[in-house]
Design a protein around this motif. Structure first.
Motif, PDB file in Angstrom:
ATOM      1  N   ARG A 301     -76.682 -52.696  12.013  1.00 13.44           N
ATOM      2  CA  ARG A 301     -77.761 -51.727  11.816  1.00 13.44           C
ATOM      3  C   ARG A 301     -77.373 -50.340  12.317  1.00 13.44           C
ATOM      4  O   ARG A 301     -76.716 -50.197  13.355  1.00 13.44           O
ATOM      5  CB  ARG A 301     -79.029 -52.167  12.558  1.00 13.44           C
ATOM      6  CG  ARG A 301     -79.643 -53.480  12.107  1.00 13.44           C
ATOM      7  CD  ARG A 301     -80.868 -53.777  12.969  1.00 13.44           C
ATOM      8  NE  ARG A 301     -81.493 -55.057  12.682  1.00 13.44           N
ATOM      9  CZ  ARG A 301     -82.493 -55.225  11.833  1.00 13.44           C
ATOM     10  NH1 ARG A 301     -82.963 -54.178  11.158  1.00 13.44           N
ATOM     11  NH2 ARG A 301     -83.020 -56.428  11.647  1.00 13.44           N
ATOM     12  N   ASP A 302     -77.829 -49.341  11.561  1.00 10.98           N
ATOM     13  CA  ASP A 302     -77.816 -47.947  12.016  1.00 10.98           C
ATOM     14  C   ASP A 302     -76.430 -47.465  12.424  1.00 10.98           C
ATOM     15  O   ASP A 302     -76.267 -46.741  13.417  1.00 10.98           O
ATOM     16  CB  ASP A 302     -78.795 -47.760  13.189  1.00 10.98           C
ATOM     17  CG  ASP A 302     -80.202 -48.177  12.814  1.00 10.98           C
ATOM     18  OD1 ASP A 302     -80.628 -47.905  11.678  1.00 10.98           O
ATOM     19  OD2 ASP A 302     -80.880 -48.791  13.666  1.00 10.98           O
ATOM     20  N   ASN A 303     -75.433 -47.847  11.653  1.00 13.95           N
ATOM     21  CA  ASN A 303     -74.077 -47.343  11.858  1.00 13.95           C
ATOM     22  C   ASN A 303     -73.846 -46.142  10.947  1.00 13.95           C
ATOM     23  O   ASN A 303     -74.364 -46.075   9.833  1.00 13.95           O
ATOM     24  CB  ASN A 303     -73.069 -48.451  11.581  1.00 13.95           C
ATOM     25  CG  ASN A 303     -73.245 -49.621  12.545  1.00 13.95           C
ATOM     26  OD1 ASN A 303     -72.844 -49.552  13.690  1.00 13.95           O
ATOM     27  ND2 ASN A 303     -73.889 -50.696  12.073  1.00 13.95           N
ATOM     28  N   ARG A 304     -73.078 -45.170  11.417  1.00 17.74           N
ATOM     29  CA  ARG A 304     -72.973 -43.897  10.722  1.00 17.74           C
ATOM     30  C   ARG A 304     -72.277 -44.019   9.371  1.00 17.74           C
ATOM     31  O   ARG A 304     -72.595 -43.307   8.429  1.00 17.74           O
ATOM     32  CB  ARG A 304     -72.235 -42.891  11.607  1.00 17.74           C
ATOM     33  CG  ARG A 304     -72.266 -41.471  11.083  1.00 17.74           C
ATOM     34  CD  ARG A 304     -71.772 -40.507  12.135  1.00 17.74           C
ATOM     35  NE  ARG A 304     -72.622 -40.546  13.318  1.00 17.74           N
ATOM     36  CZ  ARG A 304     -72.375 -39.863  14.438  1.00 17.74           C
ATOM     37  NH1 ARG A 304     -71.286 -39.112  14.513  1.00 17.74           N
ATOM     38  NH2 ARG A 304     -73.191 -39.938  15.470  1.00 17.74           N
ATOM     39  N   SER A 305     -71.320 -44.908   9.244  1.00 16.36           N
ATOM     40  CA  SER A 305     -70.646 -45.151   7.970  1.00 16.36           C
ATOM     41  C   SER A 305     -71.246 -46.410   7.345  1.00 16.36           C
ATOM     42  O   SER A 305     -72.352 -46.823   7.697  1.00 16.36           O
ATOM     43  CB  SER A 305     -69.143 -45.302   8.195  1.00 16.36           C
ATOM     44  OG  SER A 305     -68.444 -45.383   6.980  1.00 16.36           O
TER      45      SER A 305
END
Length: 379
Positions: A301-305
């Motif tokens: 979840r909510d990883n930049r890539s």
């Protein structure tokens, strides 16, 4: 304290014991048989102020009680001994390497309790195991940049409620005859916290890794297994596995990595179970170079890539939750994804990204995935 140019070979006729015998005509003995009291301030009831002298004279199975203070140390132990700091906490009793290594274990089981062991220069190690076993309880290991908190060349290291800090590598485990076990440990602000190589093994449980360059690093067929640890704010990838190494994570939380949460390459394999990876600066998991990922009930979840990046690699997912990332899965070359009952909804650029030139080299298999249009691409 007297600094020695090399390690004092404890268990042989070293300089302190030989001097005592030549001066008194008898062997140095403690007041209480089998139990030495060392005090840098030469307080009442102490047997000696010289820690190396006590190490040299202590008999197998003996205990050395070290009163609070700062001690210079460079010794190798070849028999079972216990060293216990008598301060309220490990920071009150500090053993600092007077040469490249503070303490080396070459035979037998050595136990350290309630002590700080430090190496201030580069190229050394606070503790080294080259045969035998070293057990740590409530110990702090501090390694300067370019040095190691603990190095295992051959034998076993077990660490419970032990702190690894400083700018050097926390622990390095090398060789098929080497094993490291870490329970309730804290690795803080080190270079790479824990590295295994050349077929070595490390088992970690309920530990915390915070603000390190990386938490786990495995190469050359090394293996790391973890149960229930937290890997937070690694400056690079939290977990790095290459060159046919293996990683097994269960109940592990990986948060805020500067690069990837988990990075696999060069034939490495990873098995993840109930793992959560959030807030990575890159992908949650990057898999390349014929590496393989096997994951059950993971949350990315909510990883930049993108949550999962594949390049000439394979991934097998069951019941994965992949949400809030740039995309669910990105292919940067040939790859295969098998996913069952996965939720890939709510990613800003969709569930799947790939270049048209790789379309014929991408293989998707599975059932029950969301959203429906993503599942429609699967065989």
């Amino acid at each position: 304290m007297t600094a020695h140019s090399g390690l004092l070979r404890v268990g042989r006729a070293g300089a302190p014991r030989a001097f005592w015998r030549s001066w008194t005509g008898r062997a140095l003995e403690p007041r209480v048989p089998g139990k030495w009291v060392v005090d840098a301030a030469s307080g009442a009831g102490a047997d000696t102020s010289n820690l190396e002298e006590a190490l040299e004279a202590a008999r197998p199975g003996g205990e050395i009680l070290i009163r609070p203070g700062a001690y210079s140390l460079s010794a190798a132990l070849n028999r079972p001994l216990t060293l216990t700091g008598q301060g309220a906490g490990p920071e009150e009793t500090t053993l600092t390497a007077s040469s490249s290594t503070a303490l080396a274990v070459t035979m037998g089981k050595v136990t350290l309790r309630n002590l700080t062991v430090a190496v201030d220069g580069s190229g050394g190690a606070a503790l080294r195991v080259d045969g035998g076993e070293l057990s740590l309880s409530r110990v702090r290991l501090r390694a300067a940049a370019g040095s190691l908190g603990a190095e295992v060349l051959r034998g076993r290291l077990s660490a419970e409620e032990t702190v690894f800090d400083g700018e050097g590598t926390g622990a390095l485990i090398l060789g098929r005859a080497s094993r490291g076990e870490f329970n309730g440990a804290l690795f803080y602000n080190t270079g790479h916290a824990l590295r295994v190589s050349d077929g070595a093994q490390a088992m970690v449980s309920s530990s915390t890794f915070k603000d390190n360059a990386g938490a786990f690093s495995a190469d050359a067929e090394g293996s790391i297994s973890d149960l229930g640890s937290t890997l937070r704010n690694s400056r690079e990838s939290a977990v790095l596995a290459v060159d046919r190494s293996k990683v097994q994570l269960s109940g592990t939380r990986i948060e805020g990595s500067g690069k990837h949460g988990v990075s696999l390459g060069q034939g490495a394999t990873a098995a993840l179970h109930r793992v959560s990876i959030t807030g990575s600066g890159g992908a949650a998991v990057s898999v390349s170079g014929k590496a393989e990922l096997h994951a059950i009930t993971i949350q990315l979840r909510d990883n930049r890539s993108c949550a999962l990046e594949l390049e000439n690699a394979e991934a097998f997912l069951d019941a994965a939750v992949v949400q809030g990332n740039q995309c669910g899965v990105a292919f940067f070359g040939r790859g295969a994804l098998q996913s069952n009952a996965g939720d890939f909804t709510g990613n800003s650029r969709g569930a799947l990204l790939y270049s048209e030139k790789f379309k014929s080299k991408i293989f998707l298999k599975g059932a029950g995935n969301l959203p429906p249009d993503f599942q429609g691409l699967f065989r």
